[in-house]
Design a protein around this motif. Structure first.
Motif, PDB file in Angstrom:
ATOM      1  N   ASN A  37       6.530   7.527  -7.274  1.00 14.96           N
ATOM      2  CA  ASN A  37       5.614   6.401  -8.085  1.00 14.96           C
ATOM      3  C   ASN A  37       4.027   6.468  -7.760  1.00 14.96           C
ATOM      4  OD1 ASN A  37       8.068   5.438  -9.293  1.00 14.96           O
ATOM      5  ND2 ASN A  37       8.350   4.269  -7.487  1.00 14.96           N
ATOM      6  N   VAL A  38       3.701   7.580  -7.282  1.00 13.82           N
ATOM      7  CA  VAL A  38       2.352   7.773  -6.985  1.00 13.82           C
ATOM      8  C   VAL A  38       1.833   8.978  -7.608  1.00 13.82           C
ATOM      9  CG1 VAL A  38       0.672   7.983  -5.171  1.00 13.82           C
ATOM     10  CG2 VAL A  38       2.848   6.602  -4.742  1.00 13.82           C
ATOM     11  N   GLU A  39       0.658   9.029  -8.182  1.00 13.34           N
ATOM     12  CA  GLU A  39       0.120  10.301  -9.056  1.00 13.34           C
ATOM     13  C   GLU A  39      -0.230  11.403  -7.815  1.00 13.34           C
ATOM     14  OE1 GLU A  39      -3.162  11.442 -12.191  1.00 13.34           O
ATOM     15  OE2 GLU A  39      -2.351   9.577 -12.285  1.00 13.34           O
ATOM     16  N   LYS A  40      -0.904  11.217  -7.044  1.00 13.80           N
ATOM     17  CA  LYS A  40      -1.634  12.281  -6.029  1.00 13.80           C
ATOM     18  C   LYS A  40      -0.573  12.521  -4.780  1.00 13.80           C
ATOM     19  CE  LYS A  40      -6.427  11.373  -7.210  1.00 13.80           C
ATOM     20  NZ  LYS A  40      -7.668  11.158  -6.617  1.00 13.80           N
ATOM     21  N   VAL A  41      -0.596  13.561  -4.305  1.00 15.10           N
ATOM     22  CA  VAL A  41       0.090  13.911  -3.009  1.00 15.10           C
ATOM     23  C   VAL A  41      -0.439  13.137  -1.764  1.00 15.10           C
ATOM     24  CG1 VAL A  41       1.012  16.269  -3.878  1.00 15.10           C
ATOM     25  CG2 VAL A  41      -1.136  16.028  -2.512  1.00 15.10           C
TER      26      VAL A  41
END
Length: 54
Positions: A37-41
């Motif tokens: 649920n998080v765009e960036k690693v």
């Protein structure tokens, strides 16, 4: 951790506690994880993660 391990963030002080995702890279700098649920690693230590499966 190894690449493609399914993991969950267990560090209670992390902004991402309880989030799950896949390890994309693991090296001396930590584990690069793509959370569901998080765009960036994000980067975590082994101690911050719980192994869920492969």
């Amino acid at each position: 951790m190894q690449v493609w391990d399914q993991v969950k963030v267990i560090d209670p002080e992390s902004l991402y506690a309880g989030e799950a995702g896949l390890v994309q890279k693991s090296d001396a700098n930590g584990n690069t994880v793509k959370l569901d649920n998080v765009e960036k690693v994000q980067i975590f230590t082994d101690e911050q993660l719980q192994f869920l499966g492969r």
